[in-house]
Design an enzyme around this catalytic site. Structure first.
Site, PDB file in Angstrom:
ATOM      1  N   SER A 292       0.833  -1.186   0.000  1.00 35.76           N
ATOM      2  CA  SER A 292       0.000   0.000   0.000  1.00 35.76           C
ATOM      3  C   SER A 292       0.879   1.251   0.000  1.00 35.76           C
ATOM      4  O   SER A 292       1.732   1.402  -0.877  1.00 35.76           O
ATOM      5  CB  SER A 292      -0.957  -0.044   1.198  1.00 35.76           C
ATOM      6  OG  SER A 292      -2.005   0.872   1.059  1.00 35.76           O
TER       7      SER A 292
ATOM      8  N   GLU B 230      -8.863  -4.590  -5.106  1.00 40.52           N
ATOM      9  CA  GLU B 230      -8.326  -3.720  -4.057  1.00 40.52           C
ATOM     10  C   GLU B 230      -9.377  -2.752  -3.510  1.00 40.52           C
ATOM     11  O   GLU B 230      -9.548  -2.596  -2.300  1.00 40.52           O
ATOM     12  CB  GLU B 230      -7.165  -2.884  -4.622  1.00 40.52           C
ATOM     13  CG  GLU B 230      -6.043  -3.690  -5.254  1.00 40.52           C
ATOM     14  CD  GLU B 230      -4.834  -3.837  -4.352  1.00 40.52           C
ATOM     15  OE1 GLU B 230      -4.935  -3.527  -3.165  1.00 40.52           O
ATOM     16  OE2 GLU B 230      -3.789  -4.261  -4.863  1.00 40.52           O
TER      17      GLU B 230
ATOM     18  N   HIS C  24      -7.855  -5.245  -0.904  1.00 41.35           N
ATOM     19  CA  HIS C  24      -6.637  -4.522  -0.544  1.00 41.35           C
ATOM     20  C   HIS C  24      -6.123  -5.005   0.806  1.00 41.35           C
ATOM     21  O   HIS C  24      -6.836  -4.995   1.807  1.00 41.35           O
ATOM     22  CB  HIS C  24      -6.928  -3.022  -0.478  1.00 41.35           C
ATOM     23  CG  HIS C  24      -5.730  -2.170  -0.184  1.00 41.35           C
ATOM     24  ND1 HIS C  24      -4.711  -2.008  -1.075  1.00 41.35           N
ATOM     25  CD2 HIS C  24      -5.391  -1.443   0.911  1.00 41.35           C
ATOM     26  CE1 HIS C  24      -3.790  -1.205  -0.564  1.00 41.35           C
ATOM     27  NE2 HIS C  24      -4.182  -0.855   0.657  1.00 41.35           N
TER      28      HIS C  24
END
Length: 419
Positions: free
Chosen positions: A188, A307, A400
């Site tokens: 991320s 995600e 995600h």
């Protein structure tokens, strides 16, 4: 009856060695300072490396300033090392993996139980988990408020990471690590910072390879955009404190309060970002990578299929507004969405939005980094994770953060990390 082997294992599990404490079959040294506390006159300044031999705390340090955590402090520039136990695995040298946590540039910590490096150390890898300044402390340009001496301060979080990597080069041999075999990586925001580091000349000699999970190098402001963010923050501070006069003394809690108000009012996603056009990052990272800033380096990069379900959630079937977009305008996004609709006419509006927003924030930016590295003389391997979660609110999706549990051998974290 206690066997000799069991007694030896018990002894090894509790002993202390020069590098740290032996726990869980690995040598752990926690809370190692790599820079002086960025407080007082060092607040909003570039990190200043600590003198050689500065001792570790022997415990996790406080996390960087952020909301939603209790273990926070501006005195946060520490790292943790998890190394193979020389008594059972030899003295190395071992390859090194430096993990950069995610959290949207405003949250996260290297101290999460999920990031226990023992799982890697037992396989002969030295793991370094590193903290860096967040939010207005690490990713906002203070020069419009405090003057030219604070130019490029939106890159202080990045500078923290460069400083930590310099510490690794100077000290990791002590832990059995090989400074010529350093891989950096993260997920991320940690992956985005990893990708941006590929475009920073100062970081070039500090690592050999990179791993980017749900990253990209698009989340960077130019000077004018960065200045607008600073001005928006100052508006939130108006009436609370004279920020120009009190910036170095006002409490960090007040700064966080104004930061959060600014983020809520900002007409887009993730306004606090690194900045291009200054000394550390004179041009955008993708252009620098394509120009050879990471020539010869290797990159493993990829994303998860779904995600953005973590961010769209119950709003997934609704038209996507600018607040969900971090790298494109709403007009640009509509073009992407129409292309997805043409390619996948069988998908529901929710599925189309999830895939298209995922492409906007992660998929396309990651492809651009890989292509840039190939153009600039490096090597890249690309993946996409389609494995679907089997429980929880994101069941049936490769959401995600789902990949992190696979990497750290702790499947399905309860809460996906922030972007």
């Amino acid at each position: 009856m206690v066997t000799a082997a069991a007694a030896l294992r018990a002894q090894n599990s509790n002993r202390t060695v020069a590098q740290g404490a032996v726990r869980n079959g690995t040598v752990q040294s926690l809370g190692i300072p790599y820079a002086k506390p960025p407080v007082g006159p060092l607040r909003f300044r570039a990190p200043v490396a600590v003198p050689a031999g500065t001792p570790a705390l022997g415990r996790y340090a406080e996390s960087a300033m952020q909301t939603g955590r209790k273990d926070v402090s501006e005195d946060c520039l520490y790292l943790n090392v998890f190394a193979p136990d020389p008594a059972t695995q030899g003295k190395g040298p071992f390859p090194v993996f430096v993990w950069i946590h995610g959290g949207g540039f405003t949250g996260g910590s290297p101290n999460e139980p999920l990031f226990d490096g023992s799982v890697f150390a037992k396989q002969g890898i030295v793991i370094v988990t590193v903290a860096y300044r967040l939010g207005v402390f690490g990713f906002m340009d203070w020069s419009p408020l405090l003057g030219a001496a604070y130019a490029d301060s939106a890159n202080n979080g990045l500078r923290d990471l460069v400083c930590a990597l310099q510490w690794v080069q100077s000290n990791i041999k002590t832990f059995g690590g090989d400074p010529s075999q350093v891989t950096i990586g993260g997920e991320s925001a940690g992956a985005k910072l990893t990708d941006i580091l590929l475009g920073i000349e100062d970081a070039r000699p500090l690592f050999r390879a990179a791993i980017s999970e749900s990253g990209g190098a698009e989340r960077i402001n130019d000077y004018e955009h960065s200045k607008a963010v600073t001005n928006a923050f100052a508006e939130q501070m108006h009436g609370i404190a004279d920020i120009s006069a009190d910036a170095l003394t006002v409490s960090p809690e007040i700064l966080l309060k104004a930061q959060n108000a600014m983020i809520q009012a900002w007409p887009g996603d993730f306004p606090l970002r690194p900045q291009t056009g200054g000394a550390l990052l004179p041009r955008r990272a993708v252009a620098a990578i394509a120009g050879g800033s990471s020539r010869g380096k290797r990159l493993l990069i990829g994303t998860n299929r779904d995600e953005s379900i973590v961010f769209l959630r119950e709003h997934a079937p609704e038209p996507v507004t600018q607040q969900y977009l971090a790298t494109a305008t709403a007009t640009q996004f509509r073009t992407v969405l129409e292309r997805y609709r043409a390619l996948y006419p069988q998908m529901t509006p929710a599925e189309l939005n999830i895939r298209a927003v995922t492409a906007e924030e992660y998929w396309v930016p990651s492809i651009r980094v890989a292509e840039a590295l190939l153009k600039g003389g490096g090597s890249a391997w690309f993946y996409r994770l389609d494995e679907e979660g089997v429980s929880g609110q994101y069941k049936g999706h490769s959401y995600h953060g789902y990949d992190v549990g696979f990497v750290w051998d702790r499947l399905a974290p309860e809460e996906p990390p922030a972007a």
